[in-house]
Structure formats: C-alpha cells, structure tokens
Motif scaffolding. Structure first.
Motif, short mmCIF file in Angstrom:
data_model
loop_
_atom_site.label_atom_id
_atom_site.label_comp_id
_atom_site.label_asym_id
_atom_site.label_seq_id
_atom_site.Cartn_x
_atom_site.Cartn_y
_atom_site.Cartn_z
N SER A 106 0.70 -1.16 0.05
CA SER A 106 -0.08 0.06 -0.09
C SER A 106 1.07 1.41 -0.06
O SER A 106 1.95 1.31 0.77
CB SER A 106 -0.85 -0.07 1.42
N PRO A 107 0.58 2.45 -0.83
CA PRO A 107 1.24 3.41 -0.79
C PRO A 107 1.28 4.26 0.57
O PRO A 107 2.25 4.95 0.89
CB PRO A 107 0.58 4.37 -1.90
N SER B 13 5.80 3.73 -0.47
CA SER B 13 5.12 4.26 -1.88
C SER B 13 5.84 3.36 -3.03
O SER B 13 7.16 3.21 -3.04
CB SER B 13 5.53 5.67 -2.35
N ARG C 30 6.23 4.10 -5.77
CA ARG C 30 6.95 4.87 -6.62
C ARG C 30 8.43 4.88 -6.47
O ARG C 30 9.27 5.70 -7.13
CB ARG C 30 6.54 6.31 -6.81
N ASN D 31 -3.79 -3.96 -5.93
CA ASN D 31 -3.42 -2.93 -5.05
C ASN D 31 -4.06 -3.44 -3.76
O ASN D 31 -4.94 -3.91 -4.03
CB ASN D 31 -3.41 -1.58 -5.14
N ASP E 58 -1.43 6.68 -9.08
CA ASP E 58 -2.04 6.40 -7.66
C ASP E 58 -2.71 5.10 -7.48
O ASP E 58 -3.31 4.88 -6.33
CB ASP E 58 -2.83 7.73 -7.55
N GLY F 271 -0.83 2.89 -6.98
CA GLY F 271 0.33 2.18 -6.18
C GLY F 271 1.14 1.43 -7.13
O GLY F 271 1.19 0.22 -7.25
#
Ligand code: PXG
Length: 288
Positions: A142-143, A147, A149, A177, A204, A206
């Motif tokens: 989970s972000p 993250s 990213r 996600n 977004d 994730g």
C-alpha cells in the motif's frame, strides 16, 4: 575478463567492488536503484532514469553523493569499459555503513555502484506467442505503507509475487493494490486494450511509473491510438481485447492468458504488435 564496476568515483575489477556488511543497503534494504538499457551504444532515456533515481532517493531522504552529470558519465564509461553496446545497467545507491540500528543518521558514506552487463531476454517465443500470467495473492504494498513509486532496494513485495508466478509456471505475475484494483506486474507495468482504447492503471493505483510505460503512452498518442490512465479491475483485463506488459527488461511483451482466461483471441493483438514495433524503432532512434 573480469567486469569493471564503477564504485563511488572510479572503475574497479568486480572482485574489488565490495560493500561493508554494515551497509544499511544490505542490512535493511535502505537504498535505491535503477535498471537501464543501452541500444546500439545509446542509453535509453538516461535523464528520465536519473530523475527517477534522484526522486526515489529524495523520498527516503538519501542524498546521492555525486551529481547527475557524474552519474551520467559513470553509466556511459562503465558500458564502454565493459565493451557493451547493447547492455543493461544497474545503478545502486546504498545508505552506507553504520551501526546495527535503523537510524540512517548513524550511517556514513553512501555507496554509488554502477554495474553494466548483458541483458538476459525472455525467449523470442514469448514475444511472438504471448505470455500466460496469474494474479498473485501477494498484494502490491500500500502507498500508505511504502510508496511503490520509490525504486528501493527492498523488493521483497515483488519477489514474493514473482515466486507465486514461477510456482504457477509463469514468468510474471499480476499484482493488485490494497483496494483490489490492478496495479502492475512484479517488474513490469500492465496495459490492456478495450474498445480500441489503450488503458493502463494511474500512478496513484500504487505502481512504479515506468519509463517504458511512459514511452508507450507517447507512442500511442503519436500513432493516434486513444490512450489513457484508468482504474482497472481483473474483470477489465479478463474481458479485454488485448493485454501487454512494459518494462526496461521486457520492453513490450504480449499477454494472452490471465488466470486461465484467454485474452482476446489468444494471440497477440494488432495494437500490441504495432506498439511493440514502434518501441523497437524508438529505442534505436533516440539520442542518448
Ligand atoms: N514496475 C516495477 C515494480 C518495476 O520494478 C517496472 C514496473 C517497469 O519500469 P521501467 O521504467 O523499467 O519501464 C519496473 C522496472 C530486473 C529489472 O532486473 C526490473 C525493472 C527494470 C529493469 C530490470 O528485474 N523493473
């Protein structure tokens, strides 16, 4: 011939390229990395990879001890020193050595490592016939926890999913996600085609914002193929006309079966094939 590895400020033979057992990159996965490729001597989207590496580092409050210009030169020099024209480059920046405690403030000397090697590609058959993949039970982290990213040295989330894929006889696995939406594969982004429109999950959802993903979105726009980011469920993929994955290592690779459901007619689709060809042209035409 031993490979030559760039370590911090110079090239050293691979058996001299060592990090401390107290390096927090090893002890905690505290560090960041990138994977790049060079085609016919040109590094594909070097600036974008460096930007992403610097952003990953900034997110974990790691200051990369050399400039982007120096890193860029190190990439080019390491490829050249190893006589690689078509190669794979791994950039690694670790937190550096410190005590046996999490506190990054108690480390010193972040290590900058540049490894250049040949790339081991998927067999040509996978590109012609397409991949079978399965959904992993392991969710993408989970972000809110970490993250996706950040391309950090902690890739266990992806490795757990990759192992599930391999156990099912697949080379890649789809990850959902924390909301049960499609995120990405373990080392590749995912696309599908529905009603002639190319769709891929938004950042977004994730995911890692892949550089190949962005290049493919640009190619679709240039070719007049409608393309957009969209929240996708497994249902969207199961009932898509086409599906493919993108990544530095895989490039553009068709997917023809997900969780035992045949995608489209079970063969790589026309949009997939045209974007795969366009990507091959792009990597050979862009200047470094
Ligand atoms: N998602 C994840 C989680 C990744 O790690 C991608 C998507 C695709 O991003 P790029 O920017 O490559 O299009 C990645 C990239 C390896 C390897 O050694 C993995 C990646 C890239 C290069 C090599 O397995 N992952």
């Amino acid at each position: 011939m031993p490979r030559l590895i760039f370590m911090n400020d110079r090239l050293v033979p691979e058996d001299e390229a060592r990090v401390s057992v107290f390096d927090h990159g090893l002890l905690y996965g505290d560090g960041v990395f990138e994977g790049l490729r060079s085609y016919s001597g040109k590094v594909f989207r070097l600036a974008a990879h460096l930007d992403r590496l610097w952003e990953s580092a900034q997110a974990i409050r790691l200051e990369i001890p050399i400039s982007k210009e120096a890193m860029s030169k190190a990439v080019v020099d390491t490829l050249a020193a190893n006589n690689l024209v078509d190669g794979y480059v791994r950039l690694v920046v670790t937190r550096g050595a410190g005590g046996l405690g999490l506190d990054p403030g108690r480390t010193s000397n972040p290590q900058v490592i540049v490894i250049a090697d040949t790339i081991s590609l998927y067999p040509a058959e996978f590109y012609e016939k397409g991949l079978r993949i399965v959904t992993a039970a392991t969710q993408r982290i989970s972000p809110a926890a970490l993250s996706p990213r950040i391309k950090s040295l902690n890739y266990l989330n992806n490795i757990m999913a990759k192992v599930e894929g391999l156990q099912a006889g697949c080379v890649e696995a789809l990850m959902l996600n924390h909301k049960g939406e499609v995120a990405e594969c373990t080392g590749d982004n995912v696309f599908c085609v529905r009603s002639g429109t190319l769709l891929t999950p938004p950042t977004d959802a994730g995911i890692l914002e892949g550089i190949t993903r962005n290049a493919v979105l640009e190619l679709a726009h240039a070719a007049g193929i409608p393309a957009r980011e969209a929240v996708l469920t497994r249902h969207d993929l199961y009932t898509a006309c086409e599906c493919f994955l993108t990544g530095t290592a895989a490039e553009v690779i068709p997917v023809v079966e997900i969780d035992g459901r045949r995608i489209g007619n079970g063969a790589p689709g026309p949009i997939t094939r045209s974007l795969k060809d366009a990507f091959h042209k792009l990597v050979r035409s862009e200047q470094a």
